[in-house]
Each structure stands twice: as structure tokens, then as C-alpha cells.
Design a protein around this motif. Structure first.
Motif, PDB file in Angstrom:
ATOM      1  N   GLY A  68       7.243  -4.592  -7.506  1.00 21.77           N
ATOM      2  CA  GLY A  68       6.841  -3.727  -8.617  1.00 21.77           C
ATOM      3  C   GLY A  68       5.220  -4.075  -8.901  1.00 21.77           C
ATOM      4  N   LYS A  69       4.947  -5.499  -8.530  1.00 20.65           N
ATOM      5  CA  LYS A  69       3.246  -5.636  -8.718  1.00 20.65           C
ATOM      6  C   LYS A  69       2.376  -4.503  -7.949  1.00 20.65           C
ATOM      7  CE  LYS A  69       3.955 -10.362  -9.829  1.00 20.65           C
ATOM      8  NZ  LYS A  69       3.453 -11.785  -9.426  1.00 20.65           N
ATOM      9  N   ALA A  70       3.095  -3.736  -7.017  1.00 24.31           N
ATOM     10  CA  ALA A  70       2.416  -2.693  -6.628  1.00 24.31           C
ATOM     11  C   ALA A  70       1.692  -1.673  -7.497  1.00 24.31           C
ATOM     12  CB  ALA A  70       3.188  -2.163  -5.341  1.00 24.31           C
ATOM     13  N   ARG A  71       2.588  -1.732  -8.627  1.00 22.22           N
ATOM     14  CA  ARG A  71       2.376  -0.710  -9.470  1.00 22.22           C
ATOM     15  C   ARG A  71       1.504  -1.350 -10.755  1.00 22.22           C
ATOM     16  NH1 ARG A  71       7.533   3.301  -9.842  1.00 22.22           N
ATOM     17  NH2 ARG A  71       7.231   4.513  -8.008  1.00 22.22           N
ATOM     18  N   MET A  72       1.173  -2.718 -10.586  1.00 20.17           N
ATOM     19  CA  MET A  72       0.442  -3.193 -11.730  1.00 20.17           C
ATOM     20  C   MET A  72      -1.156  -2.947 -11.533  1.00 20.17           C
ATOM     21  SD  MET A  72       2.686  -4.639 -13.763  1.00 20.17           S
ATOM     22  CE  MET A  72       3.712  -3.035 -13.395  1.00 20.17           C
ATOM     23  N   PRO A  73      -1.784  -2.834 -12.908  1.00 24.16           N
ATOM     24  CA  PRO A  73      -3.190  -2.453 -12.483  1.00 24.16           C
ATOM     25  C   PRO A  73      -3.942  -4.123 -12.049  1.00 24.16           C
ATOM     26  CG  PRO A  73      -2.523  -2.073 -15.021  1.00 24.16           C
ATOM     27  CD  PRO A  73      -1.214  -2.737 -14.190  1.00 24.16           C
ATOM     28  N   GLY A  74      -4.952  -3.539 -10.961  1.00 23.06           N
ATOM     29  CA  GLY A  74      -5.673  -4.696 -10.394  1.00 23.06           C
ATOM     30  C   GLY A  74      -6.207  -5.552 -10.923  1.00 23.06           C
ATOM     31  N   GLU A  75      -6.882  -5.322 -12.068  1.00 20.59           N
ATOM     32  CA  GLU A  75      -7.596  -6.106 -13.043  1.00 20.59           C
ATOM     33  C   GLU A  75      -6.702  -6.943 -13.912  1.00 20.59           C
ATOM     34  OE1 GLU A  75      -7.160  -1.877 -15.306  1.00 20.59           O
ATOM     35  OE2 GLU A  75      -7.461  -2.826 -13.238  1.00 20.59           O
ATOM     36  N   VAL A  76      -5.198  -6.632 -14.151  1.00 17.08           N
ATOM     37  CA  VAL A  76      -4.779  -7.395 -14.718  1.00 17.08           C
ATOM     38  C   VAL A  76      -3.998  -8.576 -13.640  1.00 17.08           C
ATOM     39  CG1 VAL A  76      -2.490  -7.615 -16.319  1.00 17.08           C
ATOM     40  CG2 VAL A  76      -4.002  -5.814 -16.501  1.00 17.08           C
ATOM     41  N   LEU A  77      -3.625  -7.907 -12.759  1.00 19.13           N
ATOM     42  CA  LEU A  77      -2.765  -8.607 -11.864  1.00 19.13           C
ATOM     43  C   LEU A  77      -3.565  -9.639 -11.187  1.00 19.13           C
ATOM     44  CD1 LEU A  77      -0.095  -8.832 -10.231  1.00 19.13           C
ATOM     45  CD2 LEU A  77      -1.382  -7.295  -8.231  1.00 19.13           C
ATOM     46  N   ASN A  78      -4.787  -9.492 -10.869  1.00 16.98           N
ATOM     47  CA  ASN A  78      -5.959 -10.461 -10.344  1.00 16.98           C
ATOM     48  C   ASN A  78      -6.837 -11.147 -11.360  1.00 16.98           C
ATOM     49  OD1 ASN A  78      -4.841  -9.974  -7.568  1.00 16.98           O
ATOM     50  ND2 ASN A  78      -6.071  -8.145  -7.734  1.00 16.98           N
ATOM     51  N   LYS A  79      -6.739 -11.049 -12.455  1.00 13.19           N
ATOM     52  CA  LYS A  79      -7.518 -11.563 -13.535  1.00 13.19           C
ATOM     53  C   LYS A  79      -7.691 -13.038 -13.360  1.00 13.19           C
ATOM     54  CE  LYS A  79      -8.105 -11.984 -18.786  1.00 13.19           C
ATOM     55  NZ  LYS A  79      -7.474 -11.684 -19.821  1.00 13.19           N
ATOM     56  N   PRO A  80      -9.012 -13.610 -13.374  1.00  8.21           N
ATOM     57  CA  PRO A  80      -9.341 -14.916 -13.224  1.00  8.21           C
ATOM     58  C   PRO A  80      -9.194 -15.836 -14.439  1.00  8.21           C
ATOM     59  CG  PRO A  80     -11.178 -13.588 -13.033  1.00  8.21           C
ATOM     60  CD  PRO A  80     -10.054 -12.704 -13.485  1.00  8.21           C
ATOM     61  N   ASP A 115      -4.940 -13.869  -1.529  1.00  4.65           N
ATOM     62  CA  ASP A 115      -3.770 -13.313  -0.999  1.00  4.65           C
ATOM     63  C   ASP A 115      -2.509 -13.638  -1.530  1.00  4.65           C
ATOM     64  OD1 ASP A 115      -4.437 -12.004   1.331  1.00  4.65           O
ATOM     65  OD2 ASP A 115      -4.467 -13.608   2.877  1.00  4.65           O
ATOM     66  N   TYR A 116      -2.644 -14.254  -2.889  1.00  2.03           N
ATOM     67  CA  TYR A 116      -1.286 -14.590  -3.417  1.00  2.03           C
ATOM     68  C   TYR A 116      -0.092 -13.671  -3.598  1.00  2.03           C
ATOM     69  CZ  TYR A 116       1.810 -16.019  -6.899  1.00  2.03           C
ATOM     70  OH  TYR A 116       3.101 -16.491  -7.627  1.00  2.03           O
ATOM     71  N   THR A 117      -0.568 -12.434  -3.842  1.00  3.08           N
ATOM     72  CA  THR A 117       0.520 -11.455  -4.276  1.00  3.08           C
ATOM     73  C   THR A 117       1.237 -11.190  -2.897  1.00  3.08           C
ATOM     74  OG1 THR A 117      -0.869 -10.346  -5.839  1.00  3.08           O
ATOM     75  CG2 THR A 117       1.100  -8.949  -4.804  1.00  3.08           C
ATOM     76  N   TYR A 118       0.689 -10.963  -1.794  1.00  6.91           N
ATOM     77  CA  TYR A 118       1.216 -10.688  -0.450  1.00  6.91           C
ATOM     78  C   TYR A 118       2.168 -12.040   0.011  1.00  6.91           C
ATOM     79  CZ  TYR A 118      -2.211  -7.099  -1.345  1.00  6.91           C
ATOM     80  OH  TYR A 118      -2.863  -6.130  -1.814  1.00  6.91           O
ATOM     81  N   GLN A 150       0.570  -1.161   0.232  1.00  8.41           N
ATOM     82  CA  GLN A 150       0.056   0.050   0.032  1.00  8.41           C
ATOM     83  C   GLN A 150       0.794   1.131   0.022  1.00  8.41           C
ATOM     84  OE1 GLN A 150      -2.468  -0.903   3.483  1.00  8.41           O
ATOM     85  NE2 GLN A 150      -3.943  -1.722   2.198  1.00  8.41           N
ATOM     86  N   GLU A 151       1.976   1.240   0.862  1.00  9.01           N
ATOM     87  CA  GLU A 151       2.683   2.422   0.904  1.00  9.01           C
ATOM     88  C   GLU A 151       3.661   2.566  -0.701  1.00  9.01           C
ATOM     89  OE1 GLU A 151       5.459   1.553   4.242  1.00  9.01           O
ATOM     90  OE2 GLU A 151       3.747   2.367   5.651  1.00  9.01           O
ATOM     91  N   ALA A 152       3.883   1.448  -1.084  1.00  6.87           N
ATOM     92  CA  ALA A 152       4.591   1.562  -2.403  1.00  6.87           C
ATOM     93  C   ALA A 152       3.516   2.115  -3.582  1.00  6.87           C
ATOM     94  CB  ALA A 152       4.937   0.284  -2.966  1.00  6.87           C
ATOM     95  N   ARG A 153       2.275   1.691  -3.406  1.00  9.61           N
ATOM     96  CA  ARG A 153       1.224   2.293  -4.410  1.00  9.61           C
ATOM     97  C   ARG A 153       1.235   3.615  -4.242  1.00  9.61           C
ATOM     98  NH1 ARG A 153      -1.931  -2.269  -2.816  1.00  9.61           N
ATOM     99  NH2 ARG A 153      -1.726  -3.885  -4.201  1.00  9.61           N
ATOM    100  N   MET A 154       1.391   4.186  -2.913  1.00  8.10           N
ATOM    101  CA  MET A 154       1.253   5.814  -2.798  1.00  8.10           C
ATOM    102  C   MET A 154       2.521   6.410  -3.000  1.00  8.10           C
ATOM    103  SD  MET A 154      -1.413   5.740   0.477  1.00  8.10           S
ATOM    104  CE  MET A 154      -0.476   4.742   1.421  1.00  8.10           C
TER     105      MET A 154
END
Length: 403
Positions: free
Chosen positions: A199-211, A159-162, A117-121
Motif C-alpha cells: 500500500g505504500k506504493a500509493r503513498m505520496p513520495g514527499e510524505v513516505l520519504n520525509k527526512p 532503499d528502505y521501502t523496498y 512500480q506496477e502497483a503505482r500504475m
């Protein structure tokens, strides 16, 4: 001989062994070197470091007037460190360490979520929090290597990314020890594992978590995460060269087909090669938004098939020694016709872990669970094969070993 002195007493020619305080909060990519430039001493004082360790076998000693005080400090610190690591070195049972590891994983998840979250900000990563987390994970791995590594694999898909960062941290620590690296490098490896996917903190959520499967354009976006993470860590000016390198190059392959720089063979550092193995293992054994994870034993088999082009052979072989040919959580068939789940590795051989028997394939019924150490003298059973959980419709396999 190692001696602790005031930073103000540093002189050119002294061999710096360690900077006291948080080990990332200094401007040097390494903490062990000979001071040849007075500017380096000024940089140490400017960042608020009050005390340092020097090695008098590799450089000038401190003045004799304060030698007794320094030696007393060394003795006290060594006794404290010896007590800490002696406690950690006492191997604990799997069940005992699983309880500790569950607490560490819960704490780690909160810390990594906050970090992302801090990285995103656009905020800098907290070196103090990251160091404390790496230390907790490192001590757990020292007490029982399989507990936290296996527990971190049981992350929820969302929770995968974290938790992937936590799992790779633990795997890097274990692999570093298997390779015989010193404790400073073990910590560097752990920190690199913890921060490798920042670096995944800067990836679009809809791409990062695409099912589902990523399109070519979406995959090109995701492939930017090593460069994004490297830029974020470089900007905060606290990450070591090892952490920066693993962040940027953990997707490189020894045959040159990786990214972002298509590095080949020895152009890839040892730590980046370690990161590649640990990253892939946790990725393919974890449940993701778009697929269920493979069982640990099947994952090792697949990685062995890929290893010639993807992984450094020495690193990969050391990795297998860490987790076993039949890693914890693997479903195996014994020659008695009974199914068992691997619950712990043994020191004797990678082929003879401790297992928990729970199902008879002859009668097609569950049996009273029984723990068997296949390495003990006189053991009458052996593993015939690893088995597919789906084939046997086993739904509670993880509960059998993790409780």
C-alpha cells in the motif's frame, strides 16, 4: 496417500491436497479441502490448472486403470523435492550463505522495485515473480537463518521501502518455522511479509520519504497504507486470505491501540501477529531517512519492554529464539574487557553466540580479529552486556561481520 492426477479426472468427494503450478494463481484462498461442489471443479479447469494432487486417505481414489502412472509420478516428484530440500537443509556456514544472500538481495531489490512500480500504475502483482522470490528467500533461511535476515537489515535509507519487504519476508519465514508451521504456511507467511507494505506504493513520495518527523496530517496519510494495500491485492484476486489479512492488520496491537481496526487480542490472526513483530524489528533496526537504526540487541530489549501491549507473547518469544537475545551485528562486551560483534547464533543457547573480538577496552586499541564460539566446551569468556556503537565510536561494525 498423495497422488497426482489430471484435473479433468477430479470428482466430488475427492480431497484436494495441492494445485500444481504457481501457488497463488488459483481462485481459492486455500489449496487443501474436500471437493463438495462441482462448481469448484469447473473453476479449477477454467483457470488452466492441468494437474492436481489428491489425498486418497481423506477421499475417493482415482480409477485403477491410471493408478500405476499416478504412483510413478508421485515417486518421481517426491524424489526431486527431497533432493531440493535435503540440499537446503544442510546448514551452510555464515560466510558461504552471506555470499548467496547478497545475490538474492540484489535480485530481490530489483523485483520489489518493479512490483511497487506496477502497483503505482494500477497493474496486478506478478504472482510468478513473487513466488520465485519467496522460494529463494525461504531456501536461504533454511540453509542459514541469520545470513539473509542480517544482510537485508543493512539497507540504505533510500532503499528502505523496498528492502524492508525483503527483510520482513525472511523474518516471517524464519518465525513460521520456529512456530512449527507446515511448509505451505511458511510460504504463505513469506508471501505475506513480501507484500505487507504494498500500500505504500500509493503513498505520496514527499510524505513516505520525509527526512523528519511526520505531522499529524502526514501520519494520518501514512496510516492508510494497510487499507490501500489490501484493496490493491483484493482487486487482483490472486492473493490468499493470509496475505490479505497480514497486509491489512500488521499494525494492529494486542491491547487494541493499533490500526486500522483497533483489533484486540485473539481478534488478530496468528499471521498478523507475526507480521507485527517482524515489521517492527526491521523498522527499528534499519536506517531511515529521518533516523539511524538501533543496534539489534538494543532493538530486542526495546521490543521486550513494549511486548505486553504491542505483541502476542508466544509469537514474540518465538521471534527472539529466531534471532537471539544478541542478534547478528550486535556489539557486546566480554568479561575479558574486549569488544566483539556477534556473527552467528549457536544451537546451545541464546546467550552464547559466535563472536568476533576486535577491540581491547583496557588498552583502547584495535586487536587482531579473533572468532570465538562462546558455546564450545571450555569457553572461558562470556558476554557481560550489549554496548552502544556510538559510545565506542566504532565505524565499521557491519563490515566486521558481513565482510
Amino acid at each position: 496417500m498423495l497422488k497426482k492426477i489430471k484435473a479433468a479426472d477430479l470428482r466430488p468427494g475427492m480431497h484436494l491436497h495441492e494445485l500444481c503450478g504457481a501457488w497463488m494463481e488459483h481462485p481459492f484462498w486455500r489449496s487443501q479441502f474436500t471437493l463438495t461442489d462441482p462448481e469448484d471443479i469447473r473453476r479449477i479447469l477454467d483457470c488452466g490448472i492441468a494437474e492436481v494432487w489428491i489425498d486418497t486417505a481423506k477421499g475417493p481414489d482415482v480409477p485403477g486403470a491410471i493408478q500405476a502412472e499416478v504412483e510413478a509420478s508421485v515417486t518421481a516428484l517426491r524424489e526431486a523435492e527431497s533432493a531440493q530440500y535435503a540440499d537446503a537443509a544442510r546448514r551452510t556456514s555464515m560466510s558461504e550463505e552471506l555470499r548467496r544472500a547478497a545475490t538474492i538481495c540484489a535480485k530481490a531489490r530489483t523485483a520489489v522495485v518493479s512490483m511497487f512500480q506496477e502497483a503505482r500504475m494500477g497493474k496486478a502483482v506478478s504472482a510468478e515473480n513473487a513466488c520465485e522470490l519467496v522460494e529463494d528467500i525461504s531456501l536461504s533461511v533454511m540453509r542459514n537463518p541469520g545470513a539473509l535476515i542480517s544482510l537485508a537489515r543493512l539497507k540504505r535509507a533510500d532503499d528502505y521501502t523496498y528492502m524492508h519487504s525483503v527483510a520482513v519476508c525472511a523474518l516471517m519465514v524464519s518465525l513460521a518455522r520456529q512456530l512449527g508451521l507446515d511448509e505451505g504456511d511458511v510460504r504463505e507467511a513469506g508471501m505475506a511479509g513480501l507484500l505487507h507494505d504494498l500500500g505504500k506504493a500509493r503513498m505520496p513520495g514527499e510524505v513516505l520519504n520525509k527526512p523528519g518527523k511526520l505531522s499529524d496530517d502526514e501520519f494520518r496519510i501514512i496510516k492508510r497504507h494497510p487499507v490501500e494495500g489490501h484493496c490493491m491485492l483484493a482487486e487482483c484476486q490472486r492473493a490468499s486470505d493470509v496475505v490479505l489479512d497480514v497486509c491489512l492488520h500488521h499494525h494492529e496491537k494486542v491491547d487494541g491501540s493499533g490500526y486500522p481496526n483497533r483489533l484486540r487480542g485473539d481478534a488478530i490472526s496468528l499471521f498478523a501477529k507475526m507480521g507485527a513483530v517482524c515489521d517492527v524489528y526491521d523498522a527499528i533496526t534499519s536506517n531511515r531517512p529521518y533516523k539511524a537504526g538501533w543496534c539489534p540487541a538494543e532493538s530486542v530489549r526495546k521490543m521486550t519492554e513494549w511486548s505486553r501491549g504491542h505483541f502476542d507473547q508466544r509469537v514474540f518469544q518465538a521471534f527472539v529464539k529466531c534471532i537471539g537475545i544478541y542478534p547478528i551485528g550486535s556489539l557486546v562486551m566480554l568479561d575479558s574487557g574486549r569488544l566483539a560483534v556477534v556473527i552467528e547464533q549457536t544451537e546451545k543457547s541464546l546467550l552464547v553466540p559466535r563472536v568476533k573480538v576486535f577491540f581491547s577496552t583496557k588498552s583502547q586499541t584495535y586487536v587482531v580479529p579473533e572468532v570465538i564460539d562462546l558455546s564450545r566446551p571450555g569457553a572461558t569468556e562470556k558476554i557481560l552486556s550489549h554496548e552502544d556503537v556510538a559510545k565506542w565510536r566504532i565505524k565499521n561494525l557491519d563490515a566486521l561481520w558481513a565482510g
